[in-house]
Design a protein around this motif. Structure first.
Motif, short mmCIF file in Angstrom:
data_model
loop_
_atom_site.label_atom_id
_atom_site.label_comp_id
_atom_site.label_asym_id
_atom_site.label_seq_id
_atom_site.Cartn_x
_atom_site.Cartn_y
_atom_site.Cartn_z
N TYR A 219 -31.43 14.86 -24.05
CA TYR A 219 -30.52 13.74 -24.29
C TYR A 219 -29.10 14.19 -24.64
O TYR A 219 -28.23 13.36 -24.88
CB TYR A 219 -31.08 12.85 -25.40
CG TYR A 219 -32.39 12.20 -25.02
CD1 TYR A 219 -32.44 11.19 -24.07
CD2 TYR A 219 -33.59 12.63 -25.58
CE1 TYR A 219 -33.64 10.62 -23.69
CE2 TYR A 219 -34.80 12.07 -25.21
CZ TYR A 219 -34.83 11.07 -24.27
OH TYR A 219 -36.01 10.50 -23.89
N GLY A 220 -28.87 15.51 -24.65
CA GLY A 220 -27.54 16.02 -24.92
C GLY A 220 -26.46 15.46 -24.01
O GLY A 220 -25.37 15.10 -24.47
N PRO A 221 -26.70 15.35 -22.68
CA PRO A 221 -25.67 14.80 -21.80
C PRO A 221 -25.24 13.38 -22.17
O PRO A 221 -24.07 13.02 -21.99
CB PRO A 221 -26.33 14.84 -20.42
CG PRO A 221 -27.29 15.99 -20.51
CD PRO A 221 -27.82 15.94 -21.91
N ARG A 222 -26.17 12.58 -22.67
CA ARG A 222 -25.81 11.22 -23.09
C ARG A 222 -24.90 11.27 -24.32
O ARG A 222 -23.90 10.53 -24.41
CB ARG A 222 -27.07 10.41 -23.41
CG ARG A 222 -26.82 9.01 -23.94
CD ARG A 222 -26.29 8.08 -22.88
NE ARG A 222 -25.93 6.76 -23.43
CZ ARG A 222 -25.46 5.76 -22.71
NH1 ARG A 222 -25.28 5.92 -21.40
NH2 ARG A 222 -25.17 4.62 -23.27
N VAL A 223 -25.22 12.13 -25.27
CA VAL A 223 -24.41 12.28 -26.48
C VAL A 223 -23.01 12.74 -26.11
O VAL A 223 -22.01 12.22 -26.62
CB VAL A 223 -25.08 13.27 -27.46
CG1 VAL A 223 -24.16 13.56 -28.64
CG2 VAL A 223 -26.42 12.71 -27.94
N VAL A 224 -22.92 13.72 -25.22
CA VAL A 224 -21.61 14.23 -24.78
C VAL A 224 -20.81 13.12 -24.10
O VAL A 224 -19.61 12.95 -24.34
CB VAL A 224 -21.78 15.43 -23.84
CG1 VAL A 224 -20.46 15.80 -23.18
CG2 VAL A 224 -22.34 16.62 -24.60
N ALA A 225 -21.48 12.34 -23.25
CA ALA A 225 -20.79 11.26 -22.54
C ALA A 225 -20.24 10.22 -23.52
O ALA A 225 -19.11 9.72 -23.34
CB ALA A 225 -21.74 10.60 -21.54
N LEU A 226 -21.01 9.88 -24.55
CA LEU A 226 -20.54 8.90 -25.54
C LEU A 226 -19.31 9.41 -26.28
O LEU A 226 -18.32 8.69 -26.45
CB LEU A 226 -21.66 8.59 -26.53
CG LEU A 226 -22.88 7.83 -25.99
CD1 LEU A 226 -23.93 7.69 -27.08
CD2 LEU A 226 -22.48 6.47 -25.45
#
Length: 674
Positions: free
Chosen positions: A462-469
């Motif tokens: 889920y790291g990519p979602r956190v980075v996108a936010l």
């Protein structure tokens, strides 16, 4: 990359009385012995043990690549190459400078005749194999790597790719050329520096030590914050080759200062190399301080000379010398073959297959050395020009391949998106490697509060979602800190172990226990592969087999945190062979690949659903907020395997792909907003 062999043609004496001549290579002389005329400097004789050291380096690397689980620290063989290469090439440069015979044209012509024959053959062979087994996107990437390899900038290309839409290392047949790039970049500047210092009669040793210390400092200061840069950047690796350069200068000017006790020096040096092999693995902060083990160890063995028992009897033996002679083509061939074996199968081949490819690489290395490398090395300027033309042609072929002007044999448009999914993993791209509350973490700055994410790869996904936010609005969302370890449950006291890495999981959980108590943490997100650890039918169920005890441990852990922090329990995503992209096609890369019919939506597994409900009840009772991927992604208890545009959602049978997480994992947002 293994360096040039230390045999050399006789060097002409300088006609200038201002320069002190160096005696010619005398292969029967003892290394470091003074010349008959005490006014003359002595160039060290050919030493068989240097070839033996190159053999040690290449064997470590080959075993590491073929059997990484057996020799996890074998990658330090490259550092042995660097020191030996710096020693051998610097010896030649010093000899030429002090005899007034050095020219840049001759130096680089020698490098071309030495490096280009085997490299050109391996690059072209890799291109042909790519046409046979690769798909369009894979072949296009190989085209770019072909250009980088022919242009000696592979380290920069790999540096730019690492951690960002990067594929598995084994899917890159020219990955190993990063070390060759560093060497050749070094040899562009090194002769210039030596000639500059020589003409001004400055203190070479003092200047070299200062430059080497600056390079080592760059390495140490970079390895924590940007380990990829520290690994691939030439300025953070140059000190390793410069150690060899300093040894060469001392061997020519102060040979007696190198050896105190040859046998002890050699034994200590080998012990340092062995320590590096035993203590290091791919998770180590390397190069950093750790790189001193193989580099200082190699330097001690080189300085010990051929009179040392180990050097003479072991590394000067016929077997080690023979391997040393073919070390360069062996280095080039072995990875190419192992990589394509991995690509053809889609995963790591069995040990027997890997052993067969290693044996084949030995045969090809010998043939390359005898039939190509050795004859061409003795050529003249025309040979060097012809080899340069061949390499330029290969570079142009790479450009055409990167532009998709050349198409692979398997050119089915439908199969590409499926196979592309197999290597799709971004974490920790977008995060900064830093220290937090005494632990090394991946972090991303946001608002004033800090959310700690703890878990394994099922949390990392889920790291990519956190980075996108945080990319979109860093002020709106809290700062994120990820403390994770693949294959390890984050619950302190858990009986779950990651195969042979039980110590890794134990150390990870100790760090978890410290960080969750940190006053700097406002909220904690706990996530893991619960379906893997807590279902009896799973092949990786907790070692104790006591699932109830594991669940009690998780509940107690949540309660201990929830007393003064917000806690979120992230439930597991659906998993199983039905989601595995490899099961969506049939055929082989060596024959023909075709997409076969498969289920577009998979019913939720009953055991996984039962565990999901049990974990949700446990979390609420312990004071945590539940984050449930199934509630959003599988609202009717049927879970998709593809997007509407035909892209697989999973990268394997249990991990979501980065693009899907970014677009559809809104359920994770709550942890960064509350």
């Amino acid at each position: 990359m293994p360096a040039s062999r230390s045999r050399c043609r006789p060097i002409r004496r300088s006609r200038s009385p201002a320069k002190t001549p160096i005696t010619t290579f005398v292969t029967s002389a003892r290394a470091g012995a003074p010349a008959a005329d005490s006014r003359h400097l002595t160039q060290p004789a050919y030493r068989a043990d240097i070839d033996g050291l190159r053999a040690l380096g290449v064997l470590l690397v080959v075993i590491f690549h073929a059997f990484p689980e057996a020799l996890p620290g074998g990658f330090i063989g490259v550092d042995i190459f660097f020191v030996v290469s710096g020693y051998l090439i610097s010896t030649i440069i010093f000899a030429s400078l002090e005899n007034g015979s050095f020219t840049y044209g001759e130096f680089y012509a020698r490098r071309v005749r030495r490096i280009f024959p085997a490299l050109a053959l391996v690059l072209f062979s890799g291109w042909l194999l790519a046409w046979l087994v690769m798909l369009v996107d894979e072949q296009q990437q190989l085209g770019m790597h072909l250009v980088a390899g022919a242009g000696f900038v592979s380290n920069f290309v790999l540096w730019s790719e690492a951690g960002y839409f990067d594929s598995d290392a084994y899917s890159k047949p020219f990955l190993h050329l990063w070390s060759l790039g560093i060497e050749e970049q070094f040899y562009i500047l090194w002769p210039l520096l030596l000639a500059f210092v020589w003409k001004r009669k400055w203190n070479f040793l003092a200047i070299t030590v200062l430059v080497a210390l600056a390079s080592f400092a760059a390495n140490v200061l970079t390895v924590a914050s940007d380990p990829v840069a520290a690994f691939y950047a030439p300025w953070s690796r140059a000190w390793e080759l410069m150690i060899g350069g300093m040894l060469a200068w001392l061997a020519l000017h102060r040979p007696r200062s190198l050896t105190v006790n040859a046998d002890w020096q050699s034994a200590i040096g080998l012990s340092l190399i062995v320590a590096g092999v035993v203590l290091l693995d791919k998770k180590a902060a390397f190069p950093g301080w750790w790189a001193l083990l193989p580099t200082v160890g190699t330097a001690l063995m080189v300085a010990a000379g051929s009179s040392a028992w180990l050097n003479r009897k072991v590394f000067g033996s016929r077997l080690m010398v023979s391997i040393g002679l073919i070390s360069y083509p062996l280095y080039l061939w072995h990875w190419l073959l192992l990589s394509f074996a991995w690509i053809a199968r889609g995963r790591m081949p069995p040990p027997g297959v890997r052993s067969a490819w290693v044996l084949l690489s030995l045969v090809l290395a010998y043939l390359s050395y005898r039939l190509l490398e050795k004859p061409l090395r003795a050529g003249g300027p025309k040979t060097a020009l012809a080899l340069a033309a061949v390499m330029a042609t290969i570079l142009l072929i790479g450009v055409a391949t990167d532009a998709r002007l050349v198409r692979p044999r398997n050119d089915d448009a439908a199969i590409g998106p499926i196979l592309e999914a197999l290597h799709d993993w971004e974490y920790p791209s977008g995060f900064q490697r830093t220290s937090f509350a005494g632990a090394t973490v991946n972090a991303r700055k946001g608002g004033a509060k800090t959310v700690l994410f703890i878990g394994d790869s099922h949390l990392e996904q889920y790291g990519p979602r956190v980075v996108a936010l945080l990319d979109g609005d860093s002020a709106r969302y809290h700062s994120a800190v990820f403390l994770t370890s693949a294959g390890c449950s984050p619950v302190p006291g858990s009986a779950q172990v990651n195969g042979s890495h039980a110590a890794t999981c134990t150390a990870f959980r100790e760090q978890v226990a410290k960080l969750v108590a940190s006053p700097a943490v406002s909220a904690v997100v706990i996530g893991a592969a619960w379906n893997v650890y807590l279902i009896e039918a799973s092949p990786h169920v907790v070692e104790s087999g006591d699932i109830d005890a594991e669940l009690r441990g998780l509940e107690n852990f949540i309660r201990s945190i929830a007393a003064d922090k917000k806690v979120y329990l992230l439930l597991d995503n659906p998993s199983g062979e039905q989601f595995e992209p490899r099961n969506f096609f049939e055929g082989s890369r060596l024959t023909r690949l075709t997409v076969k019919p498969f289920q577009q939506r998979i019913p939720l597994d009953q055991q996984q659903d039962a565990l999901r409900k049990r974990l949700a009840r446990l979390a609420v009772a312990a004071g945590a907020t539940v984050i449930d991927p199934v509630a959003q992604i599988c609202p009717d208890r049927h879970c998709p395997v593809m997007t509407v545009d035909g892209r697989p959602i999973y990268k394997d049978d249990n991990h979501y792909r980065p693009f899907y997480v970014r677009e559809y994992a809104q359920f994770i947002d709550v942890a960064l907003q509350d």
